[in-house]
Design a protein around this motif. Structure first.
Motif, PDB file in Angstrom:
ATOM      1  N   TRP A 560     -49.669 -24.253 -15.248  1.00  0.00           N
ATOM      2  CA  TRP A 560     -50.800 -23.539 -16.335  1.00  0.00           C
ATOM      3  C   TRP A 560     -50.872 -22.671 -17.001  1.00  0.00           C
ATOM      4  O   TRP A 560     -51.534 -22.356 -18.109  1.00  0.00           O
ATOM      5  CB  TRP A 560     -52.793 -24.047 -15.434  1.00  0.00           C
ATOM      6  CG  TRP A 560     -52.965 -25.187 -14.781  1.00  0.00           C
ATOM      7  CD1 TRP A 560     -52.249 -26.340 -14.358  1.00  0.00           C
ATOM      8  CD2 TRP A 560     -54.429 -26.368 -14.820  1.00  0.00           C
ATOM      9  NE1 TRP A 560     -53.041 -27.310 -14.368  1.00  0.00           N
ATOM     10  CE2 TRP A 560     -54.117 -27.009 -14.340  1.00  0.00           C
ATOM     11  CE3 TRP A 560     -55.398 -25.024 -14.959  1.00  0.00           C
ATOM     12  CZ2 TRP A 560     -55.350 -27.335 -14.175  1.00  0.00           C
ATOM     13  CZ3 TRP A 560     -56.988 -25.469 -14.596  1.00  0.00           C
ATOM     14  CH2 TRP A 560     -56.758 -27.306 -14.243  1.00  0.00           C
ATOM     15  N   LEU A 561     -50.202 -22.040 -16.355  1.00  0.00           N
ATOM     16  CA  LEU A 561     -49.689 -20.106 -16.924  1.00  0.00           C
ATOM     17  C   LEU A 561     -49.033 -20.826 -18.055  1.00  0.00           C
ATOM     18  O   LEU A 561     -48.886 -19.758 -19.233  1.00  0.00           O
ATOM     19  CB  LEU A 561     -48.899 -19.387 -16.356  1.00  0.00           C
ATOM     20  CG  LEU A 561     -49.492 -19.386 -14.460  1.00  0.00           C
ATOM     21  CD1 LEU A 561     -48.695 -17.993 -13.556  1.00  0.00           C
ATOM     22  CD2 LEU A 561     -50.998 -18.482 -14.930  1.00  0.00           C
ATOM     23  N   GLN A 562     -48.291 -21.617 -18.155  1.00  0.00           N
ATOM     24  CA  GLN A 562     -47.362 -22.085 -18.790  1.00  0.00           C
ATOM     25  C   GLN A 562     -48.179 -22.872 -20.516  1.00  0.00           C
ATOM     26  O   GLN A 562     -47.201 -23.029 -21.447  1.00  0.00           O
ATOM     27  CB  GLN A 562     -46.175 -22.986 -19.399  1.00  0.00           C
ATOM     28  CG  GLN A 562     -45.675 -22.892 -17.602  1.00  0.00           C
ATOM     29  CD  GLN A 562     -44.551 -20.902 -18.002  1.00  0.00           C
ATOM     30  OE1 GLN A 562     -44.191 -20.943 -18.795  1.00  0.00           O
ATOM     31  NE2 GLN A 562     -44.243 -21.080 -17.654  1.00  0.00           N
ATOM     32  N   ASP A 563     -49.456 -23.537 -20.116  1.00  0.00           N
ATOM     33  CA  ASP A 563     -50.009 -24.480 -21.174  1.00  0.00           C
ATOM     34  C   ASP A 563     -50.928 -23.011 -21.561  1.00  0.00           C
ATOM     35  O   ASP A 563     -52.577 -22.814 -21.144  1.00  0.00           O
ATOM     36  CB  ASP A 563     -50.512 -25.529 -20.413  1.00  0.00           C
ATOM     37  CG  ASP A 563     -51.642 -25.806 -21.037  1.00  0.00           C
ATOM     38  OD1 ASP A 563     -51.894 -26.080 -22.202  1.00  0.00           O
ATOM     39  OD2 ASP A 563     -51.274 -26.854 -20.660  1.00  0.00           O
ATOM     40  N   PRO A 564     -51.192 -22.522 -22.725  1.00  0.00           N
ATOM     41  CA  PRO A 564     -52.525 -22.304 -23.499  1.00  0.00           C
ATOM     42  C   PRO A 564     -53.650 -22.415 -23.383  1.00  0.00           C
ATOM     43  O   PRO A 564     -54.429 -22.215 -23.880  1.00  0.00           O
ATOM     44  CB  PRO A 564     -51.910 -21.909 -25.496  1.00  0.00           C
ATOM     45  CG  PRO A 564     -49.868 -22.576 -25.108  1.00  0.00           C
ATOM     46  CD  PRO A 564     -50.180 -23.458 -23.892  1.00  0.00           C
ATOM     47  N   GLU A 565     -53.707 -23.687 -23.178  1.00  0.00           N
ATOM     48  CA  GLU A 565     -55.079 -24.805 -23.706  1.00  0.00           C
ATOM     49  C   GLU A 565     -55.844 -24.994 -22.251  1.00  0.00           C
ATOM     50  O   GLU A 565     -56.929 -24.292 -22.213  1.00  0.00           O
ATOM     51  CB  GLU A 565     -54.903 -25.916 -24.075  1.00  0.00           C
ATOM     52  CG  GLU A 565     -54.289 -26.342 -25.493  1.00  0.00           C
ATOM     53  CD  GLU A 565     -55.410 -25.779 -26.049  1.00  0.00           C
ATOM     54  OE1 GLU A 565     -56.579 -25.184 -26.297  1.00  0.00           O
ATOM     55  OE2 GLU A 565     -54.933 -25.066 -27.209  1.00  0.00           O
ATOM     56  N   ARG A 566     -54.782 -24.735 -21.054  1.00  0.00           N
ATOM     57  CA  ARG A 566     -54.884 -24.722 -19.680  1.00  0.00           C
ATOM     58  C   ARG A 566     -55.611 -23.402 -19.521  1.00  0.00           C
ATOM     59  O   ARG A 566     -56.026 -23.178 -17.765  1.00  0.00           O
ATOM     60  CB  ARG A 566     -54.298 -25.911 -18.528  1.00  0.00           C
ATOM     61  CG  ARG A 566     -54.006 -27.302 -19.715  1.00  0.00           C
ATOM     62  CD  ARG A 566     -53.729 -27.478 -18.865  1.00  0.00           C
ATOM     63  NE  ARG A 566     -54.066 -28.698 -17.748  1.00  0.00           N
ATOM     64  CZ  ARG A 566     -53.164 -29.298 -16.632  1.00  0.00           C
ATOM     65  NH1 ARG A 566     -51.739 -29.552 -16.665  1.00  0.00           N
ATOM     66  NH2 ARG A 566     -54.078 -29.664 -15.497  1.00  0.00           N
TER      67      ARG A 566
END
Length: 706
Positions: A560-566
């Motif tokens: 999730w650290l790569q996903d701005p939404e999550r």
């Protein structure tokens, strides 16, 4: 060569044998000559001029309590003679706490010591004159005992007793006497006996006391500022001594527990590098390196992780940490931390050790067995209690009402277009809660950002409620029923954003329970896990770490650290241990991969060059085979506060700071000589501390800049 006859051999060795015997006799003679010399480790009583052992010296105890003086001769202890006690008086019994000046402490004598001749020293806790008989309660750290100067005592003893005042230091010599059953004082551990005084000596006097010190004194009579100013007297109070002794007992229990489990105690530096860890650092200028500064550690975080890289596997220390932050009842600028770190472990492993630490403290200090400790997630804590450090000793849990039909269809404006609506029920308190008290509750929640508080006093068999809640709907029965509210209950409800409603109602819940004395006198522990990894700071316009930047995300949330939404919903492998609403310990699984640590710094808006500058040695260490590791730390002052039942950690710290971060006893902090500042290449900018010419120059510069 032919063998000599045996008789000839014996005759040949006789001179040497005689010489050895003569040497031993001579040594014994010299040793005996010294027996009449008074030893500094013996005490003289009024009854006899014999040497009485107080601690060690040249005397040991033989059969039937008789004294046997010793001298060392050629490495041998030789018995010289026996000294028989005077008739009717037992000799001094050996005490583990005996010294050259006393045979016993004030708290250790019992009825079994009846007839013993003793020498005691301590403070006169109270002095009474009852018709020519003087009663002195003598006190030291170990307890209190009554000394009685009868009318039959020698004149000089009676006269000396009259000079004794409370808190003078006194030495008494006398005989232990068992009291009659009718006069036994069951409130004192030494209440079965008294000391019949045959000699008394005033060792030191005292000035006028700023407050009473004896056991029965009312602590509320002394202001806290006065107690802090005369802390050396405050620490003499029995209540304070009990608190610090309990703290010491808990500290020893922790060390024993961890040593038994192969932890190694390692001291880490106090002068270290300033790093951004949340609170402000205390800074120390370097004289040797002008313009450079040390920081006092907020925690040994990076050092203990480095020790895991070094292969020490299990580390701990009980250490001082420092944070320059606003103070409150459970905070101090310098505080004591039980710090530990383990390698090759999971979150469950470190939590198990953490539980063992608190169990050892509570068992050793209070003989209290902590039951099984529940585990809840951060989200569950916020849902049920509104805070991440809930007090589990009582109910009154928060209940979410945002989706309840009565709220959804309400035309009451405070409930429209809001993120969250919650309420909790105070059982049976409708009648006893006045409007003034309710207004106080409203003011309380406003400090957390809420615009107000809706309340309702349940009536009509639980079908309706009076007060502002009545404006929600004409039919409140479904809403009250879902809350479990009954007639006579008080309902408190709030609406707004989650960041306002949760802390507002969560803190109000604890406030109401305390004020209405609804909290049972017990201990309740809970683990809180899976905290948010990051939170967004509007002022900084970036994410900040909820715990610290070395906390690992949950494995399932790493992507999730790569996903701005999550990323905002990512949870960490962090855990806090809470007792009675106080966070007493916390920790996390650490990041042990350099790539992930660098990624975390990037998410926190820390440029790579700055990360290398601030945390270079840790990043470098993570490049050399770091093991998976985790750790935690306990606020030992908070633990001691809970163990003793104190209302503030200042009451379990020997020399604390006040709420304004001052030591009133020593006068710290203070100004220093300009010469000292000059040596450190530091200049004060406080106007009152500037020389006249320099101040004028600064004022002129300020005027010109305007």
């Amino acid at each position: 060569m032919p063998n000599k006859p045996k008789t000839e051999c014996i005759i040949a060795t006789l001179p040497a044998f005689v010489a050895v015997v003569c040497s031993i006799t001579l040594l014994l003679t010299f040793a005996g000559d010294g027996l009449n010399t008074r030893s500094p480790f013996t005490a003289r009583t009024r009854h006899t001029q014999r040497a009485s052992p107080v601690h060690g010296g040249h005397i040991r105890w033989g059969p039937k309590g008789r004294m046997q003086p010793l001298r060392k001769a050629g490495g041998l202890q030789v018995l010289i003679k026996k000294s028989i006690p005077s008739p009717g008086v037992k000799p001094h019994a050996r005490s583990e706490l005996a010294t050259a000046l006393r045979t016993h402490t004030c708290g250790e004598l019992r009825a079994s010591d009846d007839g013993e001749q003793v020498v005691l020293q301590g403070w006169a806790s109270s002095v009474r004159d009852k018709g020519g008989v003087n009663f002195i309660l003598l006190r030291d750290r170990f307890g209190i005992v009554q000394a009685t100067v009868s009318s039959k005592a020698p004149a000089h003893v009676r006269e000396a007793a009259k000079q004794i005042r409370p808190e003078c230091v006194v030495e008494i010599s006398g005989k232990v006497s068992k009291r009659d059953d009718a006069v036994i004082n069951k409130k004192m551990e030494t209440g079965e006996i008294e000391i019949l005084v045959d000699d008394i000596r005033l060792i030191s006097r005292t000035g006028t006391l700023p407050f009473a010190i004896n056991e029965g004194a009312n602590e509320a009579e002394a202001k806290e500022e006065t107690r802090m100013r005369y802390r050396y007297l405050d620490l003499r109070r029995p209540a304070m001594q009990r608190s610090l002794l309990l703290r010491s007992k808990a500290s020893m229990a922790v060390r024993n527990f961890l040593h038994q489990r192969e932890f190694i105690e390692v001291e880490t530096p106090v002068l270290c590098r300033a790093t951004p860890e949340g609170a402000r650092d205390y800074l120390v200028p370097s004289r040797v390196h002008p313009g450079e500064w040390f920081a006092l550690p907020q925690s040994p975080q990076m050092y203990k992780q480095t020790l895991m890289v070094s292969g020490y596997d299990r580390y701990f220390q009980i250490t001082k940490c420092f944070r320059d932050e606003d103070l409150r009842a459970d905070r101090q600028p310098e505080f004591t931390q039980i710090d530990l770190e383990m390698a090759h472990v999971s979150q469950e492993d470190i939590m198990r050790v953490g539980e063992g630490i608190v169990r050892s403290m509570w068992k050793s200090a209070l003989n209290y067995d902590i039951p099984a400790i529940p585990v809840i997630t951060y989200d569950e804590a916020m849902e049920r209690f509104g805070v991440d450090n809930p007090d589990m000793r009582f109910g009154m849990e928060l209940q979410k009402l945002s989706d309840h039909p009565t709220i959804v269809h309400s035309e009451f404006k405070p409930l429209q277009d809001v993120e969250l609506v919650k309420a909790f029920v105070v059982p049976g308190q409708a009648k006893d809660t006045s409007r003034k008290v309710l207004d106080g509750y409203t003011a309380f929640v406003k400090s957390y950002g809420l615009s107000g508080l809706l309340y309702g006093k349940v009536e009509n068999g639980g079908k309706s409620a009076s007060g502002p809640m009545s404006k929600i709907s004409d039919d409140l029965e479904p809403l009250l029923s879902s809350l479990g509210a009954e007639e006579g209950d008080l309902v408190l409800l709030a609406s707004g954003t989650a960041s306002e409603v949760n802390p507002g109602l969560g803190r109000l819940r604890a406030h109401v329970a305390e004020k209405k004395e609804m909290i049972p006198d017990t201990y309740s522990f809970v683990w809180v896990t899976e905290f948010p990894l990051l939170e967004y700071d509007q002022d900084l316009a970036r994410y900040v770490a909820v715990h610290h930047p070395f906390t690992s995300p949950l494995p399932k949330h790493r992507e999730w650290l790569q996903d701005p939404e999550r990323i905002k919903n990512a949870r960490s492998a962090a855990y806090d241990l809470v007792c009675n609403g106080f966070e007493i310990g916390g920790g996390s699984v650490r990041i042990h991969e350099r790539e992930l640590q660098e990624q975390m710094f990037k998410l926190l808006g820390l440029p790579k060059a700055e990360a290398e500058d601030k945390f270079g040695f840790l990043l470098e260490a993570l490049s050399y085979g770091p093991p998976p590791h985790a750790g935690m730390a306990f606020g030992f002052d908070r633990c001691a506060m809970l163990l003793t039942g104190a209302s503030s950690i200042r009451d379990v710290i020997a020399f604390p700071k006040t709420a304004t971060a001052r030591d009133l006893m020593s006068g710290a902090p203070s100004t220093v000589d300009p010469e000292q500042l000059s040596e450190l290449h530091v200049r004060s900018t406080v106007p009152s501390q500037l020389p006249g010419s320099e101040l004028a120059a600064m004022q002129s510069e300020h005027t010109e800049s305007r």
